[in-house]
Structures are given as structure tokens and as C-alpha cells.
Design an enzyme around this catalytic site. Sequence first.
Site, PDB file in Angstrom:
ATOM      1  CB  CYS A 157      -0.810   0.131   1.174  1.00 32.90           C
ATOM      2  SG  CYS A 157      -1.994   1.330   1.273  1.00 32.90           S
ATOM      3  CD  GLU A 210     -30.100  16.695  -4.714  1.00 30.70           C
ATOM      4  OE1 GLU A 210     -31.295  16.662  -4.290  1.00 30.70           O
ATOM      5  OE2 GLU A 210     -29.234  17.501  -4.982  1.00 30.70           O
ATOM      6  CD  GLU A 212      -7.124   1.888  -9.254  1.00 30.23           C
ATOM      7  OE1 GLU A 212      -7.994   2.087  -8.374  1.00 30.23           O
ATOM      8  OE2 GLU A 212      -6.045   1.578  -8.974  1.00 30.23           O
ATOM      9  CB  CYS A 263      -3.248   2.229  -1.692  1.00 35.81           C
ATOM     10  SG  CYS A 263      -3.389   0.716  -1.183  1.00 35.81           S
ATOM     11  CE  LYS A 294      -4.591   2.914  -6.594  1.00 34.11           C
ATOM     12  NZ  LYS A 294      -5.265   1.847  -6.295  1.00 34.11           N
ATOM     13  CE1 TYR A 333      -6.603  -2.336  -7.152  1.00 35.86           C
ATOM     14  CE2 TYR A 333      -7.512  -4.283  -7.346  1.00 35.86           C
ATOM     15  CZ  TYR A 333      -6.672  -3.440  -6.835  1.00 35.86           C
ATOM     16  OH  TYR A 333      -5.727  -4.113  -5.769  1.00 35.86           O
ATOM     17  CG  HIS A 347     -30.835  20.765  -3.820  1.00 39.92           C
ATOM     18  ND1 HIS A 347     -30.904  19.963  -4.799  1.00 39.92           N
ATOM     19  CD2 HIS A 347     -31.123  22.040  -4.310  1.00 39.92           C
ATOM     20  CE1 HIS A 347     -30.976  20.447  -5.988  1.00 39.92           C
ATOM     21  NE2 HIS A 347     -31.043  21.912  -5.778  1.00 39.92           N
TER      22      HIS A 347
END
Length: 466
Positions: A45, A446, A186, A50, A53, A182, A441
Site C-alpha cells: 500500500c 442526494e 487505474e 495505494c 498510485k 482495477y 441539495h
Amino acid sequence: MASGGYDFDLFVIGGGSGGVRAARRTAALGHKVAIAEEYRFGGTCVIRGCVPKKLMVYAAQFSEEFEDAAGFGWAVGDSRFDWPALIAAKDREIARLEAIYARNVSGAGAQIMDTRAVLEGPHEVRLIATDTVVTAERILLAAGGRADPFDGLPGAEHCITSNEAFHLERLPQSIVILGGGYIAVEFAHIFAGLGSEVTLVYRGEKILRGFDDDLRDALQESMVRKGIRVLCEDTIVAVEQTAEHRFRARLKSGGALDADEVMLAIGRLPNTLNLGCEKAGVELDRKGAVKVDAYSRTTADSIWALGDITNRVQLTPVAIHEAMCFVDTVYRDRPTEPDLDDIPTAVFSRPEIGTVGMTEAEAAEAFPEVEIYRTAFRPMRNTVSGREDRTLMKLVVDAGSRRVVGAHIFGPDAAETVQMIGVCVKGRLTKDVFDRTMALHPSAAEELVTLYEPSYRLREGKRVDG
């Protein structure tokens, strides 16, 4: 003083997030702990996953941010990207985090050993740097995983993996990426955002196997619009060097792709190679991952394993969670099984994907009737900037219990949104709770609480409109 005449109460092999958490927590309880790491603290990581990246993802996003600014009245002017500056900044941040990891371990009282360590028996560990053997009442395997080098591919030695992608001396003008998971997706967005010509080659029918089909379709269409070439149902059968920093990837379909780099992103392998598992009675599965029971115990009574080396769920928070469960089970007399259900995950594409819980297909197999609530729209910022990217949001509901069993988002800040939705899915909240929640909002999120009527239903796995 360690118990039972051993040198240590616990010896941890691997200085990634899971190993570090286990070592720290166990040492803090007053036990004599050692942790060995052969490369750098932080594991996949922090060092090669992670964190670097995500930093590169941020860098790649600016190309679109500069374009969008014009729609809001900004005149940005000419821009120029400096690859060496990004790599240097990334390296400084990684070094800072690595130092924190090591400082936290030693601060908790654990002994750090900068060496490769391998098993010699159920209680014995050999330190390669000094060729000495130490003993421990318990051993924890947390050595993580590595990128699959695809040794069976002719010319694989000419290719890079995600490891090398973080340390390239120059930004490739063109790159071919093999893979559809992924990591491949990515890096395709990273390099495309920084100005490279990108081609992604994937053997499957469409990218991101295991994700909800609507998200897969939306992302693949978006990638093509952004100029990323996506070749599905094909693969690379050989790679050859044609000149300095130039390579040719030959395709199974018969074509060939020329590029400055060819990247392999076809999966990861557990770091059990030459670890000595057979000497200690630690069994491996057919993929080479350590077999563990529900409490992370291996087939050797004195040895546990967690994180990517077990190939359960390859995510940093999972490894940390498994470490906490290990400490509770072994050292706090609170047997705890890792809870690996409903884990929020993200793909840091442009836009992002955030997902938690069941896909539509999974829910259709699990429940007699499923309600799908789905919306697709152009985010407000894109209506002014002129960008064509659309947001997709989807809730999967078990019609019998009304429980929201899955949530899937494709759009800006999807990862941030799905982290909170993960609490709702984990908490087994019903769609009625979503309906009673007031909307905030204006926000994209929402939409998740204003989907009052199902877009369609699934009965016995078959779609029923309305």
C-alpha cells in the site's frame, strides 16, 4: 522476557500494514515482539500500491481540471507537465510515511529486523542477513503479495509491472497495458491523463470482472470517449524490443502494437516463494496462498497468516482488520473472526467507481425478488464545463426484507460517497430509511435518497420492468 524459553513471544514476517498493526498492538500489550522486513516498511500500500498510485491519480486529474476551468471563466494558459518532479514529490511522501511506520513499530516496543526472514520450523525463523535462527512462541506471516510477472509470456522481461511504473525515468509517449482489473484500469487513466497514448488489452468480454455490469459498461464507454483504446477478447502472446525504449506487443488476434512501454497488470501472487512454509507445516492452496481457518490460523498450530499472503481479500484495510482480530483472538482472549462481508471498494478511474455489497447479478441469485433503483445524469459541474462524463448511481434492494444489499456509483467522488453508504449497507438499513432521509441539495449524493420508485425488478433472476 519471552515466555516458554523462546526468543520472542511473536515474530512477524512482513512490514506492511497488517504486519505492522499486529506487531504494534501485541508489543503494546507487553509481549516481546520482533518484526522482519526485507525491503521497506509500509508494504504494498505505502511503497508500491495505494498511496503512490493515488498521488499519481491526483496528478493525472489536472489535465481535465484545466480544461474544465475555462467553462467557469478561468483562463489557465499554457500548461506543462514535469514527470521527474512528480516522481520526486511522490518519493518524498513515501519516505515520510515509511519513517512513520518504522517509528510507530519501535515506539510500541517491537524489535525491528531489516532482513528477509524465512521459516525453519513451527517455532523457528532464519534471518537471511545474518544467517542466524531465532525462536518464537508464535509466528505471524504477513509478507503480502507481488505483481504477477507472467513468466510464461515470451518477452516478459521487456515489460514493466505496477512496481516499475512508479519509478520510470520518463513518461512514456505510448503504453500498452495488459489486464482488465482495477490496477490496469487505474494506470490506463493515470497515463492517459498525463498525456500518454494508452491501449488496454483484456482477454475478457469487458473490463472489471466481478463489478456490477452497469458500472463496467459505463466505465468502458467513458474510457473510449477519453481516447483510451480498449481491446477486449484479445491478449498479448509475445513482446519484443524493436529499439531503445520501443517495444512491439503481438496480439493473439494477429495484430501488433508498438509502444514505449508494455505493462503487465494481470493480477498478483502471494509472497510464499521460498518462505519455508513446507518446513513449518504450513499448507498452501493451488495459487500458492497460505491456507488459514476462520481465525487466520494456518495448518501449523503456532503460525498465523493475514493480508495478501492468504489471498482472501487483497485490500489494506482488510489486512489491518485481520491483524486486529488476530490480536484479539490470540492475546486478548476474545476470539474474533474477520468480517469480510460488504467491504466498500473503489476504482480510481476518471470518474471514479465506488461499490459496496452485492451486484445486481449476485442479488438475483440470492433473493426471489430484487428491486433495482437506478439513475444516470450529467453532474452540475459538467453542464457548465461542457464535459460529457455522466454519473451513474444504483441501489440493489432485496424486495422481501426491503434491505439495501448493494450500492454502486460511477462518478466524481464516488469513493468518498460509497464509504458512507457502506455504513448503511453494513448496518442492514432498508430502502425505507433511505426514503425517509432528507436530501442534501445540491449534491450528486442526494440522488441516493430520492430514488423512490424502482427502475425495474428481478423475479427469479428475470427482469420485470416497472
